[in-house]
Design an enzyme around this catalytic site. Structure first.
Site, PDB file in Angstrom:
ATOM      1  N   ASP A   1      -4.326  -3.264 -10.585  1.00 39.40           N
ATOM      2  CA  ASP A   1      -3.953  -2.468 -11.764  1.00 39.40           C
ATOM      3  C   ASP A   1      -2.843  -1.464 -11.455  1.00 39.40           C
ATOM      4  O   ASP A   1      -1.932  -1.265 -12.267  1.00 39.40           O
ATOM      5  CB  ASP A   1      -5.185  -1.772 -12.359  1.00 39.40           C
ATOM      6  CG  ASP A   1      -5.885  -0.845 -11.368  1.00 39.40           C
ATOM      7  OD1 ASP A   1      -5.780  -1.082 -10.144  1.00 39.40           O
ATOM      8  OD2 ASP A   1      -6.532   0.115 -11.800  1.00 39.40           O
TER       9      ASP A   1
ATOM     10  N   ARG B   1       0.956   1.467  -0.253  1.00 35.94           N
ATOM     11  CA  ARG B   1       1.015   2.279  -1.455  1.00 35.94           C
ATOM     12  C   ARG B   1       2.370   2.994  -1.434  1.00 35.94           C
ATOM     13  O   ARG B   1       2.912   3.244  -0.351  1.00 35.94           O
ATOM     14  CB  ARG B   1      -0.145   3.271  -1.478  1.00 35.94           C
ATOM     15  CG  ARG B   1      -1.361   2.704  -2.228  1.00 35.94           C
ATOM     16  CD  ARG B   1      -2.441   2.188  -1.353  1.00 35.94           C
ATOM     17  NE  ARG B   1      -3.406   1.389  -2.166  1.00 35.94           N
ATOM     18  CZ  ARG B   1      -4.508   0.878  -1.700  1.00 35.94           C
ATOM     19  NH1 ARG B   1      -4.842   1.041  -0.448  1.00 35.94           N
ATOM     20  NH2 ARG B   1      -5.298   0.180  -2.468  1.00 35.94           N
TER      21      ARG B   1
ATOM     22  N   THR C   1      -6.093  -8.876  -6.136  1.00 32.92           N
ATOM     23  CA  THR C   1      -6.959  -7.761  -5.716  1.00 32.92           C
ATOM     24  C   THR C   1      -8.379  -8.279  -5.565  1.00 32.92           C
ATOM     25  O   THR C   1      -8.832  -9.097  -6.386  1.00 32.92           O
ATOM     26  CB  THR C   1      -6.939  -6.589  -6.734  1.00 32.92           C
ATOM     27  OG1 THR C   1      -7.995  -5.668  -6.410  1.00 32.92           O
ATOM     28  CG2 THR C   1      -7.126  -7.043  -8.177  1.00 32.92           C
TER      29      THR C   1
ATOM     30  N   ASP D   1     -10.881  -6.603  -6.136  1.00 33.54           N
ATOM     31  CA  ASP D   1     -11.776  -5.839  -7.017  1.00 33.54           C
ATOM     32  C   ASP D   1     -12.188  -6.583  -8.295  1.00 33.54           C
ATOM     33  O   ASP D   1     -13.203  -6.242  -8.894  1.00 33.54           O
ATOM     34  CB  ASP D   1     -11.129  -4.507  -7.399  1.00 33.54           C
ATOM     35  CG  ASP D   1     -10.878  -3.618  -6.192  1.00 33.54           C
ATOM     36  OD1 ASP D   1     -11.543  -3.830  -5.160  1.00 33.54           O
ATOM     37  OD2 ASP D   1     -10.014  -2.724  -6.273  1.00 33.54           O
TER      38      ASP D   1
ATOM     39  N   ARG E   1     -13.773  -0.485  -5.771  1.00 34.53           N
ATOM     40  CA  ARG E   1     -13.289   0.762  -6.400  1.00 34.53           C
ATOM     41  C   ARG E   1     -14.190   1.129  -7.575  1.00 34.53           C
ATOM     42  O   ARG E   1     -15.374   1.319  -7.350  1.00 34.53           O
ATOM     43  CB  ARG E   1     -11.833   0.614  -6.824  1.00 34.53           C
ATOM     44  CG  ARG E   1     -11.061   1.911  -6.668  1.00 34.53           C
ATOM     45  CD  ARG E   1      -9.639   1.756  -7.064  1.00 34.53           C
ATOM     46  NE  ARG E   1      -8.807   1.296  -5.978  1.00 34.53           N
ATOM     47  CZ  ARG E   1      -8.109   2.090  -5.182  1.00 34.53           C
ATOM     48  NH1 ARG E   1      -8.154   3.384  -5.342  1.00 34.53           N
ATOM     49  NH2 ARG E   1      -7.364   1.596  -4.226  1.00 34.53           N
TER      50      ARG E   1
ATOM     51  N   ASP F   1     -10.947  -6.289 -11.151  1.00 32.50           N
ATOM     52  CA  ASP F   1     -11.124  -5.205 -12.128  1.00 32.50           C
ATOM     53  C   ASP F   1     -10.129  -5.255 -13.288  1.00 32.50           C
ATOM     54  O   ASP F   1      -9.880  -4.253 -13.937  1.00 32.50           O
ATOM     55  CB  ASP F   1     -11.030  -3.841 -11.412  1.00 32.50           C
ATOM     56  CG  ASP F   1      -9.721  -3.665 -10.648  1.00 32.50           C
ATOM     57  OD1 ASP F   1      -8.952  -4.630 -10.534  1.00 32.50           O
ATOM     58  OD2 ASP F   1      -9.468  -2.547 -10.167  1.00 32.50           O
TER      59      ASP F   1
ATOM     60  N   GLY G   1      -3.883  -2.663  -2.302  1.00 33.74           N
ATOM     61  CA  GLY G   1      -4.738  -3.200  -1.231  1.00 33.74           C
ATOM     62  C   GLY G   1      -4.469  -4.684  -1.046  1.00 33.74           C
ATOM     63  O   GLY G   1      -4.276  -5.402  -2.027  1.00 33.74           O
TER      64      GLY G   1
HETATM   65  P1  ADP Z   1      -3.647  -1.862  -6.707  1.00 38.31           P
HETATM   66  O1  ADP Z   1      -2.381  -2.487  -7.164  1.00 38.31           O
HETATM   67  O2  ADP Z   1      -4.382  -2.706  -5.730  1.00 38.31           O
HETATM   68  O3  ADP Z   1      -4.506  -1.395  -7.860  1.00 38.31           O
HETATM   69  P2  ADP Z   1      -2.871   0.914  -6.150  1.00 38.31           P
HETATM   70  O4  ADP Z   1      -3.646   1.509  -7.281  1.00 38.31           O
HETATM   71  O5  ADP Z   1      -2.934   1.608  -4.853  1.00 38.31           O
HETATM   72  O6  ADP Z   1      -3.271  -0.591  -5.823  1.00 38.31           O
HETATM   73  O7  ADP Z   1      -1.350   0.838  -6.610  1.00 38.31           O
HETATM   74  C1  ADP Z   1      -0.378   0.224  -5.804  1.00 38.31           C
HETATM   75  C2  ADP Z   1       0.963   0.846  -6.012  1.00 38.31           C
HETATM   76  O8  ADP Z   1       1.405   0.648  -7.362  1.00 38.31           O
HETATM   77  C3  ADP Z   1       1.053   2.363  -5.840  1.00 38.31           C
HETATM   78  O9  ADP Z   1       1.101   2.778  -4.505  1.00 38.31           O
HETATM   79  C4  ADP Z   1       2.378   2.648  -6.528  1.00 38.31           C
HETATM   80  O10 ADP Z   1       3.466   2.253  -5.728  1.00 38.31           O
HETATM   81  C5  ADP Z   1       2.288   1.710  -7.730  1.00 38.31           C
HETATM   82  N1  ADP Z   1       1.723   2.429  -8.887  1.00 38.31           N
HETATM   83  C6  ADP Z   1       0.430   2.746  -9.118  1.00 38.31           C
HETATM   84  N2  ADP Z   1       0.296   3.456 -10.261  1.00 38.31           N
HETATM   85  C7  ADP Z   1       1.543   3.599 -10.769  1.00 38.31           C
HETATM   86  C8  ADP Z   1       2.089   4.243 -11.926  1.00 38.31           C
HETATM   87  N3  ADP Z   1       1.319   4.899 -12.793  1.00 38.31           N
HETATM   88  N4  ADP Z   1       3.428   4.182 -12.108  1.00 38.31           N
HETATM   89  C9  ADP Z   1       4.223   3.528 -11.228  1.00 38.31           C
HETATM   90  N5  ADP Z   1       3.782   2.915 -10.123  1.00 38.31           N
HETATM   91  C10 ADP Z   1       2.466   2.934  -9.880  1.00 38.31           C
HETATM   92  O1  F6P Z   2      -8.320  -2.183  -4.333  1.00 36.37           O
HETATM   93  C1  F6P Z   2      -8.841  -2.851  -3.206  1.00 36.37           C
HETATM   94  C2  F6P Z   2      -9.648  -1.905  -2.357  1.00 36.37           C
HETATM   95  O2  F6P Z   2     -10.098  -2.632  -1.211  1.00 36.37           O
HETATM   96  C3  F6P Z   2     -10.825  -1.237  -3.052  1.00 36.37           C
HETATM   97  O3  F6P Z   2     -11.941  -2.104  -3.165  1.00 36.37           O
HETATM   98  C4  F6P Z   2     -11.052  -0.045  -2.152  1.00 36.37           C
HETATM   99  O4  F6P Z   2     -11.645   1.023  -2.857  1.00 36.37           O
HETATM  100  C5  F6P Z   2      -9.651   0.337  -1.761  1.00 36.37           C
HETATM  101  O5  F6P Z   2      -8.848  -0.837  -1.909  1.00 36.37           O
HETATM  102  C6  F6P Z   2      -9.520   0.861  -0.353  1.00 36.37           C
HETATM  103  O6  F6P Z   2      -8.211   1.278  -0.194  1.00 36.37           O
HETATM  104  P1  F6P Z   2      -7.526   1.652   1.212  1.00 36.37           P
HETATM  105  O7  F6P Z   2      -6.993   0.389   1.795  1.00 36.37           O
HETATM  106  O8  F6P Z   2      -6.417   2.571   0.802  1.00 36.37           O
HETATM  107  O9  F6P Z   2      -8.570   2.305   2.033  1.00 36.37           O
HETATM  108 MG    MG Z   3      -6.610  -1.227  -8.176  1.00 31.83          MG
END
Ligand code: ADP
Ligand code: F6P
Ligand code: MG
Length: 349
Positions: free
Chosen positions: A109, A78, A131, A133, A177, A135, A11
């Site tokens: 994360d 993503r 982020t 969040d 989240r 978190d 995000g």
């Molecule tokens: P954020 O980084 O904000 O927590 P996401 O959880 O959507 O956002 O993760 C972002 C991107 O990181 C995912 O779309 C993917 O490309 C990569 N990613 C997430 N989890 C994994 C994982 N377990 N292994 C490898 N890449 C990952």
């Molecule tokens: O991780 C940032 C965040 O804005 C969270 O607070 C929320 O749950 C999520 O991303 C929303 O994701 P998307 O942009 O995929 O709707």
């Molecule tokens: Mg996250």
């Protein structure tokens, strides 16, 4: 290192642009060139028809006029394939082909999980926490959190005024989240009566009691800040409650929304209750001073570490000082809420 890469993933968060700027400017000062990858890990996988759509060489001018802008000009996305090893290996071979010796991954994360996968395959990475969040347990704050918080506060102030005028209770759902930080900090800063977070179980009966108690105390409005991930920590048997009340018979318990919770509370408490979901407003906007400064410090630090061949870590802040944490540990969430702030919200409401 002589050439590094940078990407934003997951995000978007206000301050990501300021982070890219700091990574690039510090790298150029340290005589390293920088490749900017677009749309998170998708850019490194080079899936677009035109390569120019996947990455771009960064110059000092590429990051001019960016420090104050929300969003991320490298774009974010993503990339679910990236969870699979063959794609991670492909990414490393693409990076090596471009002569990119280390990668700065700005995100939350999930992004750190991706960076850790590259680390496990022997590729040098640095994680920068971007982020809203907040978190990630290892750092006191993540880039974007302060701006999101200030946006939420501004919205809650507005809702407080209309709630006061109409003598209503209001549920206001914020993002985060599975983390209650945006909710807790917003609640404390707005003098909210109640905060509901994923880390703590709660019941609608308790909420209705709080509303009734607030009315008895003569409160004109009541603000209940909900973290978006808190619905799964609801302990009440909502199906049984809805069965007892004809006006609630249409509520689908499997996909409970904050508007439906507002209706349940209104029915149980007898007091008018409305719901507002703040949503993506919290992800946009010009970053606050705190986020710009954090972004500048962390982005420059990431570049300097790669210059010195230090990698496999995430950068963060503790006690006001810059720190590093092995990336495999940095991706862990806190799991518990700040009890001191929770107690204070209760004490002051
Ligand atoms: P954020 O980084 O904000 O927590 P996401 O959880 O959507 O956002 O993760 C972002 C991107 O990181 C995912 O779309 C993917 O490309 C990569 N990613 C997430 N989890 C994994 C994982 N377990 N292994 C490898 N890449 C990952
Ligand atoms: O991780 C940032 C965040 O804005 C969270 O607070 C929320 O749950 C999520 O991303 C929303 O994701 P998307 O942009 O995929 O709707
Ligand atoms: Mg996250």
């Amino acid at each position: 290192m002589k050439r590094i890469g940078v990407l934003t993933s997951g995000g978007d968060a206000p301050g990501m642009n300021a982070t890219i700027r700091a990574v690039v400017r510090a790298a150029l000062k340290n005589e390293m060139s920088v490749v900017g990858f677009k749309r998170g890990y998708n850019g490194v996988l080079m899936t677009s028809k035109e390569q120019t759509d996947d990455f771009t060489m960064m110059t000092s001018r590429s990051v001019s006029d960016k420090i104050h802008r929300g969003g991320t000009f490298l774009m974010t996305a993503r990339c679910l394939e990236f969870k699979e090893r063959p794609y991670q290996e492909k990414a490393i071979s693409n990076l090596k082909l471009l002569g990119v010796e280390g990668l700065v991954c700005i995100g939350g994360d999930g992004t750190f999980h991706g960076a850790n996968a590259l680390k496990q395959l022997g590729y040098p990475v640095i994680g920068v926490p971007g982020t809203i969040d907040n978190d990630l347990a290892y750092t006191e704050s993540t880039i974007g959190f302060d701006t999101a918080l200030n946006t939420a506060i501004e919205c809650v102030n507005k809702i407080r005024e209309t709630s006061d005028s109409h003598e209503r209770a209001s549920i206001i759902t914020v993002m985060g989240r599975n983390c209650g930080d945006i909710a807790i900090h917003t609640a404390l800063a707005c003098g909210a009566e109640v905060v509901i977070i994923p880390e703590k179980p709660w019941t609608v009966e308790e909420l209705a009691d709080q509303v009734r108690w607030g009315v008895m105390k003569g409160k004109r409005s009541m603000i209940m800040v909900f973290a978006e991930g808190a619905i799964h920590s609801l302990k009440s048997d909502v199906a049984a409650i809805c069965k007892k009340h004809d006006s609630l018979s249409d509520i689908s318990v499997d996909h409970l929304t904050s508007s439906q919770i507002a209706r349940i509370i209104e029915t149980l408490s007898g007091h008018e209750t409305r719901a507002t979901v703040l949503g993506y407003t919290q992800r946009g906007g010009s970053p606050t001073a705190a986020d710009r400064i954090l972004a500048s410090r962390l982005g420059a630090y990431a570049s300097t570490l790669l210059r010195d061949d230090i990698s496999g870590v995430a950068v963060g802040v503790r006690g006001g000082s810059l720190i590093t944490e092995p990336i495999e540990e940095a991706m862990n969430g806190r799991g518990t809420a700040n009890e001191e702030l929770l107690a204070l919200i209760d004490e002051l409401s």
